[in-house]
Design a protein around this motif. Structure first.
Motif, PDB file in Angstrom:
ATOM      1  N   ARG A   1      15.856  47.623  33.158  1.00 52.78           N
ATOM      2  CA  ARG A   1      15.051  46.437  33.455  1.00 52.78           C
ATOM      3  C   ARG A   1      15.650  45.658  34.618  1.00 52.78           C
ATOM      4  NH1 ARG A   1      13.265  47.048  28.133  1.00 52.78           N
ATOM      5  NH2 ARG A   1      15.185  46.425  27.128  1.00 52.78           N
ATOM      6  N   ARG A   2      16.952  45.518  34.628  1.00 49.65           N
ATOM      7  CA  ARG A   2      17.596  44.764  35.728  1.00 49.65           C
ATOM      8  C   ARG A   2      17.468  45.507  37.061  1.00 49.65           C
ATOM      9  NH1 ARG A   2      22.475  40.913  34.671  1.00 49.65           N
ATOM     10  NH2 ARG A   2      22.176  40.262  32.515  1.00 49.65           N
TER      11      ARG A   2
ATOM     12  N   GLU B   1      18.582  47.256  29.088  1.00 48.27           N
ATOM     13  CA  GLU B   1      19.001  46.158  29.972  1.00 48.27           C
ATOM     14  C   GLU B   1      19.250  46.678  31.380  1.00 48.27           C
ATOM     15  OE1 GLU B   1      22.730  44.412  28.897  1.00 48.27           O
ATOM     16  OE2 GLU B   1      22.673  42.976  30.562  1.00 48.27           O
TER      17      GLU B   1
ATOM     18  N   ALA C   1      14.003  44.926  38.222  1.00 45.08           N
ATOM     19  CA  ALA C   1      13.851  43.527  38.642  1.00 45.08           C
ATOM     20  C   ALA C   1      14.448  43.305  40.021  1.00 45.08           C
ATOM     21  CB  ALA C   1      14.503  42.596  37.620  1.00 45.08           C
TER      22      ALA C   1
ATOM     23  N   PRO D   1      25.717  44.204  34.797  1.00 43.57           N
ATOM     24  CA  PRO D   1      25.587  43.459  36.067  1.00 43.57           C
ATOM     25  C   PRO D   1      26.356  44.126  37.209  1.00 43.57           C
ATOM     26  CG  PRO D   1      25.935  41.937  34.244  1.00 43.57           C
ATOM     27  CD  PRO D   1      26.120  43.300  33.679  1.00 43.57           C
TER      28      PRO D   1
ATOM     29  N   VAL E   1      24.395  47.166  38.432  1.00 44.54           N
ATOM     30  CA  VAL E   1      23.212  46.775  39.205  1.00 44.54           C
ATOM     31  C   VAL E   1      23.636  46.289  40.592  1.00 44.54           C
ATOM     32  CG1 VAL E   1      21.259  45.178  39.332  1.00 44.54           C
ATOM     33  CG2 VAL E   1      21.866  46.247  37.143  1.00 44.54           C
TER      34      VAL E   1
END
Ligand code: SF4
Length: 225
Positions: A85-86, A82, A89, A53, A56
């Motif tokens: 993909r984040r 992960e 997104a 997180p 990102v």
């Protein structure tokens, strides 16, 4: 995941050369190229644990539309799926740069794969493992079959490399020639410039693309570019 550095720069190589991008450079590599330009991610890996997180959020806060996940070998990282993909997104264009020796699960908008040839082989005790790992074509085939948008980059030391490049493309093909990029070997702008005329001639001869190493021209190489 284990990260050597994050930074903003212009993409230095490939079809998106010159594109302002946020880079996430992971640390750790299963290969040991003799001319590796990021030995702090391979021969002597350095870095720190970063959570996805936070990576990102940092990429989004750069304000740039392009993110490049590179290494080292980013497909070694357990969290690569992960992370990618984040990032996607979050509406970011994601390039994943890999040597193509692992077929991990991840997403990208551009797969930038750089298969290694014998000009990368190191001397010493790592040589045998390096040759065995780079010689496995199955992960490369799987990646190319899975990722639509792709480029295949080769580091060229001299004209003797071309038969091996053509044989490798035959093994993993078909790859459209305009998706194949040749770039001169070199860790400095001067070394790259010395080999550029030869590599340009090989591109003209075989219908491949030439890619510069813009970060060396603009910033001189080193970390954070
Ligand atoms: S694959 Fe890339 S990071 Fe790994 S040793 Fe080779 S040049 Fe360095």
């Amino acid at each position: 995941m284990y990260v050597a550095e994050t930074f903003v720069s212009l993409q230095g190589e490939g079809m998106l050369v010159g594109t302002p991008s946020h880079f996430i450079r992971t640390s750790g590599c299963n290969l040991r190229c003799r001319w590796c330009d990021t030995p702090y991610t391979s021969w002597l890996p350095e870095g720190e644990r970063r959570n996805v997180p936070a990576l990102v959020a940092e990429a989004v806060s750069s304000g740039l539309g392009h993110v490049v996940v590179t290494g080292g070998e980013p497909l070694l990282q357990r969290e690569i799926g992960e992370l990618t993909r984040r990032l996607r997104a979050a509406d970011l264009h994601v390039t994943v740069e890999t040597a193509g020796t692992l077929a991990s699960d991840f997403e990208c908008d551009l797969l930038s794969v750089s298969p290694k040839t014998s000009n990368s082989d190191p001397q010493g005790e790592r040589r045998a493992a390096h040759r065995r790992i780079r010689g496995d074509r199955e992960p490369l085939r799987a990646l190319l079959a899975r990722c639509g948008e792709h480029q295949v980059k080769f580091v060229i030391s001299d004209g003797d490399d071309i038969p091996e490049v053509l044989a490798l493309l035959d093994e993993i093909g078909p790859v459209s020639p305009d998706r194949v990029l040749l770039m001169p070997e070199g860790r400095s702008a001067r070394e790259v410039a010395a080999k550029a005329p030869l590599v340009a001639a090989l591109c003209l001869q075989h219908g491949f693309r030439y890619t510069p190493r813009l970060h060396l021209d603009l910033f001189g190489g080193g970390r954070g570019v």
